[in-house]
Design an enzyme around this catalytic site. Sequence first.
Site, short mmCIF file in Angstrom:
data_model
loop_
_atom_site.label_atom_id
_atom_site.label_comp_id
_atom_site.label_asym_id
_atom_site.label_seq_id
_atom_site.Cartn_x
_atom_site.Cartn_y
_atom_site.Cartn_z
N ASP A 87 0.86 -1.18 0.00
CA ASP A 87 0.00 0.00 0.00
C ASP A 87 0.90 1.23 0.00
O ASP A 87 2.07 1.17 0.35
CB ASP A 87 -0.92 -0.03 1.22
CG ASP A 87 -2.10 0.90 1.08
OD1 ASP A 87 -2.24 1.51 0.01
OD2 ASP A 87 -2.87 1.04 2.04
N ASP A 122 -3.54 7.12 -3.87
CA ASP A 122 -4.89 7.60 -4.18
C ASP A 122 -5.46 8.38 -3.01
O ASP A 122 -4.96 8.30 -1.88
CB ASP A 122 -5.81 6.42 -4.53
CG ASP A 122 -5.87 5.39 -3.42
OD1 ASP A 122 -4.79 4.93 -2.97
OD2 ASP A 122 -6.98 5.03 -2.98
N ALA A 191 -11.68 3.05 0.48
CA ALA A 191 -12.45 3.89 1.41
C ALA A 191 -13.80 3.31 1.79
O ALA A 191 -14.79 4.04 1.91
CB ALA A 191 -12.60 5.30 0.85
N CYS A 273 -15.18 -23.95 17.04
CA CYS A 273 -14.24 -24.16 15.94
C CYS A 273 -13.28 -25.28 16.32
O CYS A 273 -13.04 -25.52 17.51
CB CYS A 273 -13.48 -22.85 15.71
SG CYS A 273 -12.05 -22.97 14.64
N CYS A 275 -10.09 -25.52 14.79
CA CYS A 275 -8.75 -25.21 14.29
C CYS A 275 -7.73 -25.64 15.34
O CYS A 275 -8.12 -25.97 16.48
CB CYS A 275 -8.64 -23.72 13.99
SG CYS A 275 -8.50 -22.67 15.46
N CYS A 278 -8.25 -23.81 18.74
CA CYS A 278 -9.47 -24.15 19.48
C CYS A 278 -9.52 -25.62 19.89
O CYS A 278 -10.20 -25.97 20.86
CB CYS A 278 -10.69 -23.78 18.64
SG CYS A 278 -10.76 -22.03 18.23
#
Length: 481
Positions: A87, A122, A191, A273, A275, A278
């Site tokens: 960015d 931008d 934005a 969860c 994963c 977890c």
Amino acid sequence: MQKFEIIDKDAMGRICRIDTPHGRIETPTILPVINPNIPFIKADEMRKFGAQAVITNSYIIYRSMKEEALEKGVHGILETDMPVMTDSGSYQLMVYGDVEIKNAEIVEFQRQIGSDIVVPLDIPTPPDADYTTAESDLKITLEREREAKEILGGAKNLLAVPVQGSTHPELRRYAAGEARKIGGDIYPIGAVVPLMDSYRFRDLAKVILEVRSALPVEPVHLFGCGHPMLFAMAVALGCDLFDSAAYALYAKDDRYLTVYGTKKLSEMNYFPCKCPVCSNHDPEELRRMEKGERERLIAEHNLYVSFQEIETIKQAIKENSLFELVEKRVRAHPSMLTGWRQIAEYQELLERADPKMKRKFLYTGLDSLYRPAVKRHRKAVKNVELPDEVTVSSDFGVYAQIYLRPVFGPVPAEILETYPAGHAELPDEDVIEEEALKVASETLIELMNANRERKFKIYVSEAWVKYLQNLPPNGELNVLP
């Protein structure tokens, strides 16, 4: 433009491949945000969660480690060989109102440090800015994007051309069209974080759809979208890439991400969860840990659940069941449902993108009525050749030339085995929503009006009767016992 290939499609979602100087990215995917100074989780570690690329901030690198970056390159700074998007400092511009660098400088710097995807500086105009301000900011953004295109010239770096315009639909569409003329490789929608933070998903959906209207094929990146509950809807609306700082920001506040929303660790008794985080800990264990260790584990869970949702979405695209997935996900929050229903205003756009043939049509509720398959069926059935006397029945046990089905309406017997109406899984007539019967009845009446010279004998169950009270003169209504 570097190589870009569409592999599979469903709704307006796609599985795509984008080639970069440091390898191929398959979309949809998430680019985790890496802080170049103090990485919460290192870039190369992101592979274990499913990351194929990462994003970092070239403005921060420029300000804090410019010489080292010019020597090592951005990949050396982050210690990874994955594709890196950088960015430009637009986020700092939005938050602080100014940055101490010119567009040409930061674009050239990104080129020099070997960024795979370069982003110009931008102007991120916030939501609800007045039209004059948004238009003025957009003019500057477009000038800077054209400048970036010239600077990169024949370089290998990919160019991201952000699309701005605040919450003015006509400006977003215009910006997307102008960005396409400039000729980028990826088109980020900028934005929109304030819209997501305030649950303004209706405005968010409209912005995405306006951009997609002017960019029917090109890769679209939804800047700042890092919550898994939004991914399915955003992909179905046409977004290919996301970037996530949410995994870390939420973890620092003890917030646990799920596809249905955010949960506070302090209020959890069980993890929904499985994963690695977890599976090996319970909420109470995490609450007892030192803050740094707890943050790291929650961040890991947030990444696992985010990339798992991406895999779920990709599988849905492969199976042509993305509509069904989205219709389930948007019920996580009323504002998401409102956002998704914006597709009703963009039916032609959706119809052009959505594949015409699929395996099945699984009805999940009223939102299924907005699918292109329903509109296509309603058009197609008007072209069917009919005998002088037509028998219509809502009961498959009764012989008929046409069968009346919820959602679709009249279905000729010869296409009962074809998609969509013949492959539709629907609830029984006495429990399905009234709108599904009403729309189907309206389609039958349209068919009758288009064939005034033919007589229609209609046999239906009691559930249909009130929607067929105003039949044209060529219809005869009979109620089945």
